[in-house]
Design a protein around this motif. Structure first.
Motif, PDB file in Angstrom:
ATOM      1  N   GLY A 112       0.792  -1.219   0.000  1.00 19.55           N
ATOM      2  CA  GLY A 112       0.000   0.000   0.000  1.00 19.55           C
ATOM      3  C   GLY A 112       0.825   1.269   0.000  1.00 19.55           C
ATOM      4  N   THR A 113       0.127   2.412  -0.076  1.00 20.67           N
ATOM      5  CA  THR A 113       0.794   3.691  -0.257  1.00 20.67           C
ATOM      6  C   THR A 113       1.522   4.187   0.997  1.00 20.67           C
ATOM      7  OG1 THR A 113      -1.372   4.733   0.145  1.00 20.67           O
ATOM      8  CG2 THR A 113      -0.675   4.464  -2.146  1.00 20.67           C
ATOM      9  N   ALA A 114       0.992   3.882   2.181  1.00 28.93           N
ATOM     10  CA  ALA A 114       1.706   4.273   3.401  1.00 28.93           C
ATOM     11  C   ALA A 114       3.012   3.496   3.515  1.00 28.93           C
ATOM     12  CB  ALA A 114       0.837   4.035   4.634  1.00 28.93           C
ATOM     13  N   ASP A 115       2.973   2.226   3.160  1.00 33.94           N
ATOM     14  CA  ASP A 115       4.186   1.411   3.143  1.00 33.94           C
ATOM     15  C   ASP A 115       5.163   1.916   2.094  1.00 33.94           C
ATOM     16  OD1 ASP A 115       5.733  -1.210   3.676  1.00 33.94           O
ATOM     17  OD2 ASP A 115       5.318  -1.331   1.514  1.00 33.94           O
ATOM     18  N   ALA A 116       4.648   2.337   0.933  1.00 31.13           N
ATOM     19  CA  ALA A 116       5.511   2.853  -0.132  1.00 31.13           C
ATOM     20  C   ALA A 116       6.297   4.064   0.350  1.00 31.13           C
ATOM     21  CB  ALA A 116       4.676   3.216  -1.354  1.00 31.13           C
ATOM     22  N   GLN A 118       6.878   4.930   3.501  1.00 29.48           N
ATOM     23  CA  GLN A 118       7.799   4.512   4.561  1.00 29.48           C
ATOM     24  C   GLN A 118       9.078   3.935   3.966  1.00 29.48           C
ATOM     25  OE1 GLN A 118       6.336   1.571   7.412  1.00 29.48           O
ATOM     26  NE2 GLN A 118       8.431   0.938   7.834  1.00 29.48           N
ATOM     27  N   GLN A 119       8.945   3.080   2.957  1.00 33.58           N
ATOM     28  CA  GLN A 119      10.129   2.489   2.338  1.00 33.58           C
ATOM     29  C   GLN A 119      10.992   3.551   1.654  1.00 33.58           C
ATOM     30  OE1 GLN A 119      10.162  -1.258   0.321  1.00 33.58           O
ATOM     31  NE2 GLN A 119       8.109  -1.814   1.036  1.00 33.58           N
ATOM     32  N   CYS A 120      10.342   4.555   1.055  1.00 37.09           N
ATOM     33  CA  CYS A 120      11.086   5.644   0.438  1.00 37.09           C
ATOM     34  C   CYS A 120      11.920   6.389   1.479  1.00 37.09           C
ATOM     35  CB  CYS A 120      10.123   6.604  -0.260  1.00 37.09           C
ATOM     36  SG  CYS A 120      10.912   8.004  -1.086  1.00 37.09           S
ATOM     37  N   ILE A 121      11.316   6.700   2.619  1.00 41.86           N
ATOM     38  CA  ILE A 121      12.046   7.406   3.681  1.00 41.86           C
ATOM     39  C   ILE A 121      13.151   6.525   4.253  1.00 41.86           C
ATOM     40  CG2 ILE A 121      11.827   8.460   5.971  1.00 41.86           C
ATOM     41  CD1 ILE A 121       8.996   9.328   5.171  1.00 41.86           C
ATOM     42  N   ASP A 122      12.887   5.231   4.375  1.00 42.24           N
ATOM     43  CA  ASP A 122      13.932   4.316   4.857  1.00 42.24           C
ATOM     44  C   ASP A 122      15.143   4.320   3.924  1.00 42.24           C
ATOM     45  OD1 ASP A 122      12.494   3.521   7.075  1.00 42.24           O
ATOM     46  OD2 ASP A 122      11.647   1.740   6.114  1.00 42.24           O
ATOM     47  N   GLN A 123      14.875   4.409   2.630  1.00 42.81           N
ATOM     48  CA  GLN A 123      15.962   4.396   1.644  1.00 42.81           C
ATOM     49  C   GLN A 123      16.656   5.754   1.528  1.00 42.81           C
ATOM     50  OE1 GLN A 123      14.491   2.500  -2.070  1.00 42.81           O
ATOM     51  NE2 GLN A 123      13.118   1.322  -0.760  1.00 42.81           N
ATOM     52  N   VAL A 229       4.736   3.981   9.860  1.00 40.75           N
ATOM     53  CA  VAL A 229       5.133   2.698  10.451  1.00 40.75           C
ATOM     54  C   VAL A 229       3.951   2.028  11.134  1.00 40.75           C
ATOM     55  CG1 VAL A 229       6.599   1.599  12.184  1.00 40.75           C
ATOM     56  CG2 VAL A 229       7.533   3.423  10.748  1.00 40.75           C
ATOM     57  N   ASN A 230       3.166   2.816  11.863  1.00 39.75           N
ATOM     58  CA  ASN A 230       2.070   2.274  12.665  1.00 39.75           C
ATOM     59  C   ASN A 230       0.724   2.281  11.956  1.00 39.75           C
ATOM     60  OD1 ASN A 230       3.730   1.830  15.004  1.00 39.75           O
ATOM     61  ND2 ASN A 230       3.712   4.032  15.344  1.00 39.75           N
ATOM     62  N   CYS A 231       0.713   2.585  10.683  1.00 35.02           N
ATOM     63  CA  CYS A 231      -0.539   2.610   9.936  1.00 35.02           C
ATOM     64  C   CYS A 231      -1.152   1.207   9.892  1.00 35.02           C
ATOM     65  CB  CYS A 231      -0.295   3.109   8.512  1.00 35.02           C
ATOM     66  SG  CYS A 231      -1.794   3.256   7.524  1.00 35.02           S
ATOM     67  N   PRO A 232      -2.403   1.062  10.288  1.00 30.91           N
ATOM     68  CA  PRO A 232      -3.029  -0.263  10.270  1.00 30.91           C
ATOM     69  C   PRO A 232      -3.327  -0.714   8.842  1.00 30.91           C
ATOM     70  CG  PRO A 232      -4.640   1.396  10.880  1.00 30.91           C
ATOM     71  CD  PRO A 232      -3.317   2.103  10.822  1.00 30.91           C
ATOM     72  N   LYS A 240      -1.817  -0.907   3.662  1.00 35.09           N
ATOM     73  CA  LYS A 240      -1.613   0.248   4.533  1.00 35.09           C
ATOM     74  C   LYS A 240      -1.766   1.499   3.673  1.00 35.09           C
ATOM     75  CE  LYS A 240       1.801   0.032   7.496  1.00 35.09           C
ATOM     76  NZ  LYS A 240       3.149  -0.169   8.113  1.00 35.09           N
ATOM     77  N   GLU A 241      -2.818   2.269   3.927  1.00 33.06           N
ATOM     78  CA  GLU A 241      -3.178   3.365   3.032  1.00 33.06           C
ATOM     79  C   GLU A 241      -2.763   4.710   3.608  1.00 33.06           C
ATOM     80  OE1 GLU A 241      -7.375   2.547   2.663  1.00 33.06           O
ATOM     81  OE2 GLU A 241      -7.022   1.438   0.808  1.00 33.06           O
TER      82      GLU A 241
END
Length: 282
Positions: A112-116, A118-123, A229-232, A240-241
């Motif tokens: 989902g977009t919230a995960d997307a 989050q992964q961008c910020i992690d990278q 991170v905590n998005c359900p 995770k939207e």
């Protein structure tokens, strides 16, 4: 604080576009692109420039200098795009980075977009230190909208609150979008996903307008990250939207998300029929 970066979410599977191709009456070039590439790369109009070209142009005109493209692991189509347009005015001044949205080993599709994001910020942890704009890769947001989100403000986050009338949609279609509830000081209080048509009247503002989210936001990285991170996971869509993360930001702080009203049409590419009717916004 720096606010000149744009994160473009282009990692989705473009399922609705691909599912609409069976009876398409478009050229083979367009059909092949719609089948094989992300929809932001489909040739449009007589000159064949894709939506991403125009999105880059509008972002450059607004003062964006750094673009992060969230994609799947196959970036070949985007690499060809960048090579093709590298000599366009302003493009050489852009710093473009890829952020790959990896699929968890227990899943068959992205989370989902919230995960997307989050992964961008992690990278790219530098995003935690600054403000940045986030938008879809299949909508052509205007230069004016990008400038609004780059303006100075006290709130850590912001969202464009589109006028339902300005978008040009009837209530039946507006009911399929996310409606924004906004207080008298222009702060977000709630996001209502796909309300029924009979409920729309209760969400209109003092001017009788519905305020619609079209998934363009501006965030302060360090503040938004915990909510990503905590998005359900949405139980219906199993993702995770990002709107849910934004809703939780507003719940935690009533002055966290400032809403900028805007009345204009927003070209988008959802199905192959949208290719023929696509009109530019500058």
């Amino acid at each position: 604080m720096e606010n000149s970066s744009l994160v473009i979410m282009a990692g989705g599977a473009s399922s609705r576009m691909k599912n609409s191709l069976a009876n398409a009456t478009v050229s083979k070039t367009v059909l092949d692109a719609a089948r094989d590439l992300h929809k932001s790369l489909i040739p449009l109009g007589e000159n064949g420039n894709p939506l991403l070209f125009y999105l880059f142009k509008n972002a450059i005109a607004a003062g964006i200098t750094h673009i992060y493209l969230i994609t799947s692991k196959d970036t070949s189509g985007f690499n060809r795009f960048l090579e093709t347009y590298k000599d366009e005015p302003g493009f050489s001044r852009l710093n473009v980075e890829f952020a790959i949205q990896h699929i968890p080993p227990t899943r068959k599709k992205p989370l989902g977009t919230a995960d997307a994001l989050q992964q961008c910020i992690d990278q790219y942890p530098i995003l935690k230190e600054n403000r940045f704009t986030v938008c879809n890769g299949d909508n052509l947001y205007s230069t004016a909208v990008f400038k609004l989100l780059k303006a100075e403000r006290k709130a850590p986050h912001a969202i464009i609150a589109y006028s339902g009338h300005g978008l040009g949609f009837e209530d039946e279609k507006l009911a399929k979008f996310a409606v924004l509830a906004i207080d008298e000081n222009s702060f977000l209080t709630h996001i209502i996903e796909k309300p029924g048509v009979d409920q729309l009247q209760s969400y209109k503002d003092e001017q009788g307008e519905l305020r619609i989210s079209m998934n363009i936001f501006n965030f302060f990285g360090a503040d938004c990250y915990p909510f990503l991170v905590n998005c359900p996971i949405n139980p219906e869509r199993d993702e995770k939207e990002l709107p849910e993360a934004v809703r939780n930001m507003s719940k935690a702080n009533s002055k966290a998300v400032y809403c900028y009203p805007k009345s204009e049409k927003l070209p988008d590419l959802t199905t192959i029929a949208d290719v023929a009717t696509f009109k530019l916004t500058t």
